[in-house]
Scaffold this motif. Structure first.
Motif, PDB file in Angstrom:
ATOM      1  N   SER A 192      35.896  31.013  44.874  1.00  0.00           N
ATOM      2  CA  SER A 192      36.071  30.656  45.847  1.00  0.00           C
ATOM      3  C   SER A 192      35.979  31.816  47.588  1.00  0.00           C
ATOM      4  O   SER A 192      35.564  32.849  46.711  1.00  0.00           O
ATOM      5  N   GLN A 193      35.596  31.681  48.723  1.00  0.00           N
ATOM      6  CA  GLN A 193      35.726  31.993  49.733  1.00  0.00           C
ATOM      7  C   GLN A 193      37.140  33.162  49.430  1.00  0.00           C
ATOM      8  O   GLN A 193      37.197  34.942  49.502  1.00  0.00           O
ATOM      9  N   ASP A 194      38.669  33.194  48.608  1.00  0.00           N
ATOM     10  CA  ASP A 194      39.859  33.954  48.602  1.00  0.00           C
ATOM     11  C   ASP A 194      39.775  34.276  47.578  1.00  0.00           C
ATOM     12  O   ASP A 194      41.256  34.517  47.143  1.00  0.00           O
ATOM     13  N   LYS A 195      39.206  34.026  46.309  1.00  0.00           N
ATOM     14  CA  LYS A 195      39.660  34.222  44.582  1.00  0.00           C
ATOM     15  C   LYS A 195      38.120  35.173  43.899  1.00  0.00           C
ATOM     16  O   LYS A 195      37.277  33.968  43.615  1.00  0.00           O
ATOM     17  N   LEU A 196      38.758  35.816  43.891  1.00  0.00           N
ATOM     18  CA  LEU A 196      37.753  36.288  42.498  1.00  0.00           C
ATOM     19  C   LEU A 196      38.573  35.725  41.019  1.00  0.00           C
ATOM     20  O   LEU A 196      40.302  36.387  40.898  1.00  0.00           O
ATOM     21  N   GLN A 197      38.116  36.073  39.853  1.00  0.00           N
ATOM     22  CA  GLN A 197      38.899  35.371  38.450  1.00  0.00           C
ATOM     23  C   GLN A 197      38.152  35.963  37.857  1.00  0.00           C
ATOM     24  O   GLN A 197      36.690  35.454  37.612  1.00  0.00           O
ATOM     25  N   GLY A 198      39.059  36.833  36.408  1.00  0.00           N
ATOM     26  CA  GLY A 198      38.074  36.746  35.297  1.00  0.00           C
ATOM     27  C   GLY A 198      38.601  37.616  34.525  1.00  0.00           C
ATOM     28  O   GLY A 198      40.870  37.144  33.855  1.00  0.00           O
ATOM     29  N   GLN A 199      38.103  37.932  33.061  1.00  0.00           N
ATOM     30  CA  GLN A 199      39.161  39.430  32.040  1.00  0.00           C
ATOM     31  C   GLN A 199      39.150  41.003  32.308  1.00  0.00           C
ATOM     32  O   GLN A 199      38.542  41.036  33.673  1.00  0.00           O
ATOM     33  N   PHE A 200      40.175  41.231  32.140  1.00  0.00           N
ATOM     34  CA  PHE A 200      40.465  42.464  32.224  1.00  0.00           C
ATOM     35  C   PHE A 200      40.681  42.953  31.186  1.00  0.00           C
ATOM     36  O   PHE A 200      40.875  42.432  30.642  1.00  0.00           O
ATOM     37  N   TYR A 201      40.217  44.335  30.791  1.00  0.00           N
ATOM     38  CA  TYR A 201      39.766  44.380  29.490  1.00  0.00           C
ATOM     39  C   TYR A 201      40.128  46.677  29.437  1.00  0.00           C
ATOM     40  O   TYR A 201      40.082  47.156  30.344  1.00  0.00           O
ATOM     41  N   GLN A 202      40.410  46.407  28.474  1.00  0.00           N
ATOM     42  CA  GLN A 202      41.326  48.462  28.219  1.00  0.00           C
ATOM     43  C   GLN A 202      41.551  48.011  26.660  1.00  0.00           C
ATOM     44  O   GLN A 202      42.594  47.520  25.977  1.00  0.00           O
ATOM     45  N   SER A 203      40.930  49.174  26.501  1.00  0.00           N
ATOM     46  CA  SER A 203      41.530  49.750  24.423  1.00  0.00           C
ATOM     47  C   SER A 203      41.355  48.090  23.827  1.00  0.00           C
ATOM     48  O   SER A 203      41.850  48.154  22.545  1.00  0.00           O
ATOM     49  N   GLY A 204      40.679  47.713  23.477  1.00  0.00           N
ATOM     50  CA  GLY A 204      40.615  46.562  22.451  1.00  0.00           C
ATOM     51  C   GLY A 204      41.748  45.101  23.377  1.00  0.00           C
ATOM     52  O   GLY A 204      41.353  44.246  23.117  1.00  0.00           O
ATOM     53  N   MET A 205      42.688  45.213  24.307  1.00  0.00           N
ATOM     54  CA  MET A 205      42.874  43.945  25.203  1.00  0.00           C
ATOM     55  C   MET A 205      42.450  43.339  26.056  1.00  0.00           C
ATOM     56  O   MET A 205      41.355  43.500  26.623  1.00  0.00           O
ATOM     57  N   LYS A 206      42.682  42.420  26.165  1.00  0.00           N
ATOM     58  CA  LYS A 206      41.692  41.427  26.872  1.00  0.00           C
ATOM     59  C   LYS A 206      42.368  40.062  27.810  1.00  0.00           C
ATOM     60  O   LYS A 206      43.484  39.747  27.440  1.00  0.00           O
ATOM     61  N   ILE A 207      42.604  40.319  29.115  1.00  0.00           N
ATOM     62  CA  ILE A 207      43.657  39.651  30.135  1.00  0.00           C
ATOM     63  C   ILE A 207      42.858  38.855  30.833  1.00  0.00           C
ATOM     64  O   ILE A 207      42.494  39.839  31.910  1.00  0.00           O
ATOM     65  N   PRO A 208      43.610  38.201  30.900  1.00  0.00           N
ATOM     66  CA  PRO A 208      42.966  36.780  32.241  1.00  0.00           C
ATOM     67  C   PRO A 208      43.547  37.865  33.333  1.00  0.00           C
ATOM     68  O   PRO A 208      45.144  38.568  33.814  1.00  0.00           O
ATOM     69  N   VAL A 209      42.561  37.436  34.721  1.00  0.00           N
ATOM     70  CA  VAL A 209      42.857  38.213  35.660  1.00  0.00           C
ATOM     71  C   VAL A 209      42.710  37.443  37.173  1.00  0.00           C
ATOM     72  O   VAL A 209      41.896  36.963  37.448  1.00  0.00           O
ATOM     73  N   ILE A 210      43.673  37.035  38.393  1.00  0.00           N
ATOM     74  CA  ILE A 210      43.344  36.754  39.475  1.00  0.00           C
ATOM     75  C   ILE A 210      43.650  37.382  40.929  1.00  0.00           C
ATOM     76  O   ILE A 210      44.672  38.109  40.858  1.00  0.00           O
ATOM     77  N   LEU A 211      42.512  37.850  41.591  1.00  0.00           N
ATOM     78  CA  LEU A 211      42.653  38.307  42.400  1.00  0.00           C
ATOM     79  C   LEU A 211      42.087  37.462  43.781  1.00  0.00           C
ATOM     80  O   LEU A 211      41.984  36.646  43.996  1.00  0.00           O
ATOM     81  N   ALA A 212      43.368  37.943  44.704  1.00  0.00           N
ATOM     82  CA  ALA A 212      43.713  37.158  45.934  1.00  0.00           C
ATOM     83  C   ALA A 212      43.006  37.673  47.166  1.00  0.00           C
ATOM     84  O   ALA A 212      43.436  39.552  47.228  1.00  0.00           O
ATOM     85  N   ARG A 213      42.303  36.732  47.694  1.00  0.00           N
ATOM     86  CA  ARG A 213      42.027  37.826  49.747  1.00  0.00           C
ATOM     87  C   ARG A 213      43.754  38.091  49.766  1.00  0.00           C
ATOM     88  O   ARG A 213      44.638  36.729  50.116  1.00  0.00           O
ATOM     89  N   THR A 214      44.164  39.496  50.704  1.00  0.00           N
ATOM     90  CA  THR A 214      44.821  39.944  51.157  1.00  0.00           C
ATOM     91  C   THR A 214      44.453  41.544  51.725  1.00  0.00           C
ATOM     92  O   THR A 214      44.012  41.978  51.989  1.00  0.00           O
TER      93      THR A 214
END
Length: 453
Positions: free
Chosen positions: A91-113
Motif C-alpha cells: 500500500s502507500q504506507d506499507k512494504l512487505q516481503g522476506q528478509f534473507y541471511q545465511s539461509g534464514m528467511k524471515i517475514p518483514v513489514i516496513l511501515a512509513r514513518t
C-alpha cells in the motif's frame, strides 16, 4: 562467540520506482525468535537514481548501503554481507516481503514513518582519535604456515627503551584489527590505553578481513592459532620489545586461542590476558550460551528446559564422528523435522551450517586439557551479565584446572556484559545502545597487572 553471529548482525535497505510513494523513511522489526531487532530504511531519489541507506539502531549501525533492483511493484535488495530482501508495495504506507541471511528467511513489514521520529543520536563511543601520544605504524607480516600475509597496526611509546608487549586476538566472527562491532572498536580502545601506559601492542585483521590475506570461512581454531604464532614471531623482533615480557591478550574466542597456546608452552610467551574466554568444553559452553541468551530474551523456564535438552542432543551429534548425512538425519530427528517444507528451510540450512568441518572442529575442542598445563601468569576476566560466555561456569573452569600461580588474577566484574560494558541486561542487542566501549576499570586493571609482572 563466532557461531551465534546470526543473532548479532543486522543490516538493511530499500528502494523503488514509485517516486513520491517511496521517498522517505520506513521502519519495522525482524523477529529472530529469541531476539527482535528494529531496522530502518531511508529512501531517496536523486539524479534519476534511487538510493537507500539502512539503520540497525539496536546495534548502533547507521547508514548501511544496499544495491537495488526494481521490477514493477517489486523491489530486490542486497549488500556485500549477503543480506537480501524481497519486497512488494502492499500500500502507500506499507512494504512487505522476506528478509534473507545465511539461509534464514524471515517475514518483514516496513511501515512509513516520519524521518524525524526515526532520527537517533549516534552515541559517543570511546574510540580514540589522533593525535596520539605514542607512535603508530601499519605493518604486514607473514604466516609461513598458510603462506599468507597478515596486516595490522603496531603502537609503541615514543621514548626509547624496552617495554612489555602484547598481541590482541579478536573474538568470534571475522573481525578487523579494531574488533569493530555494534559501532564500537574495542581493540582500538585497548591498544590506545595500554600503549599510553607503556605497553607495546600489535593488533591485526583476521584472515580475509581488512588488508589481511587468506580465507576465513573454512579456517579452524588451529589456523587462527598459527596466525597468532606468526604475530608473536613478528612482535618479538621489534627493537623496543622486552623479550621477557611478551604476552597474548584474547577476547572471547581469542581468549580460547590464548589458553590453547599457553597450554602448549609457546616460546617467549610469559603471560596471557583472557577476557570472557571459554574454559570448559565447547559443547558445554554452547548449550549454556543458548540457555543464557534465551533467558535474557524472555523465554519461559519450560521453553528453556525443553530447548536445553534438544541442544544437548544436537551438540552431541555435531561433536560425534557421524558422517554429514548421518548427522543431518539425527539432527532432523532431534528437531522433529519429518518432512521438507518452506517453513523448515531456514532450520535445515542452519543445521547444515552446524555440520561444516570448521564448526564441528570447534565444538570438539576441550580447553581444560590445555589449561591444566598453563604455568605462566594469567589475568582472566569475566562479566556477571555475559550471556555468551557465562561467568560462573567459566570461572569455575579456571579454578578447577589452572595450576596455582602467585601472579595469576581471576576476576569477575559485576554488572558487565561480554564486551565489558556496564550493562543493564547483558543482552546482545544492548551492546550498540551503550556509550561505553570497555569499562575503564577493566582497562586500568589489565595495564596495572601487566606492568606489575
Amino acid at each position: 562467540m563466532k557461531y551465534i553471529g546470526l543473532l548479532l548482525v543486522l543490516l538493511f535497505q530499500s528502494c523503488m520506482g514509485f517516486s513520491q510513494e517511496l521517498m522517505g523513511s520506513w521502519s519495522g522489526n525482524l523477529d529472530f525468535g529469541v531476539q527482535k531487532l528494529t531496522f530502518v530504511v531511508h529512501i531517496a531519489h536523486e539524479n534519476g537514481q534511487w538510493t537507500a541507506k539502512a539503520d540497525s539502531p539496536d546495534q548502533g549501525a547507521f547508514g548501511i548501503p544496499f544495491q537495488i533492483h526494481v521490477e514493477g511493484d517489486s523491489v530486490f535488495l542486497n549488500n556485500s554481507q549477503g543480506i537480501k530482501l524481497s519486497l512488494l508495495i502492499a500500500s502507500q504506507d506499507k512494504l512487505q516481503g522476506q528478509f534473507y541471511q545465511s539461509g534464514m528467511k524471515i517475514p518483514v513489514i516496513l511501515a512509513r514513518t516520519a524521518k524525524d521520529v526515526l532520527t537517533k543520536k549516534v552515541l559517543p563511543y570511546q574510540t580514540p582519535k589522533p593525535p596520539y601520544s605514542y607512535d603508530t605504524i601499519d605493518v604486514v607480516f607473514p604466516n609461513k604456515y598458510a603462506n599468507i600475509q597478515l596486516a595490522g597496526t603496531l603502537t609503541f611509546p615514543k621514548e626509547q627503551g624496552k617495554y612489555p608487549a602484547v598481541i590482541l586476538l579478536t573474538g568470534s566472527g571475522q573481525q578487523d584489527r579494531d574488533e569493530t562491532m555494534f559501532g564500537h572498536k574495542p581493540f582500538k580502545v585497548l591498544a590506545d590505553y595500554l600503549t599510553r601506559n607503556g605497553i607495546i601492542v600489535l593488533r591485526y585483521d583476521d584472515r580475509g578481513a581488512g588488508k589481511s590475506g587468506g580465507s576465513f570461512e573454512a579456517s579452524t581454531i588451529d589456523d587462527f592459532s598459527k596466525d597468532a604464532i606468526s604475530a608473536l614471531e613478528f612482535l618479538k623482533k621489534q627493537k623496543n620489545v622486552d623479550i621477557n615480557k611478551i604476552g597474548i591478550l584474547g577476547h572471547s574466542e581469542g581468549g580460547l586461542v590464548a589458553n590453547l597456546l599457553a597450554g602448549q608452552g609457546i616460546p617467549n610467551v610469559s603471560f596471557i590476558v583472557t577476557l570472557a574466554a571459554p574454559t570448559v568444553p565447547i559443547r558445554d559452553l554452547m548449550i549454556e550460551q543458548l540457555y543464557s541468551v534465551g533467558k535474557a530474551e524472555g523465554m519461559s523456564e519450560f521453553q528453556l528446559a525443553m530447548a536445553k535438552e534438544i541442544n544437548k542432543k544436537n551438540f552431541d551429534v555435531v561433536k560425534s564422528e557421524l558422517n554429514t548425512d548421518e548427522a543431518f538425519s539425527q539432527l532432523k530427528k532431534n528437531m522433529n523435522i519429518m518432512e521438507e517444507s518452506s517453513q523448515n528451510e531456514a532450520i535445515r540450512k542452519e543445521m547444515l551450517m552446524m555440520l561444516t568441518p570448521a564448526y564441528r572442529y570447534f565444538v570438539r575442542i576441550d580447553p581444560t586439557d590445555f589449561i591444566k598445563k598453563i604455568y605462566i601468569p594469567v589475568f582472566g576476566a569475566f562479566g556477571t551479565l555475559d550471556v555468551q560466555v557465562p561467568s560462573t561456569l567459566n570461572l569455575r573452569g579456571y579454578h578447577d584446572h589452572l595450576p596455582r600461580n602467585s601472579k595469576t588474577v581471576l576476576k569477575e566484574y559485576d554488572g558487565m556484559n561480554h564486551l565489558f560494558q556496564k550493562a543493564k541486561s547483558g543482552r546482545v542487542v544492548e551492546y550498540g545502545q551503550l556509550e561505553e566501549t570497555i569499562n575503564e576499570q577493566v582497562l586500568k586493571d589489565i595495564a596495572s597487572w601487566i606492568k606489575g609482572l
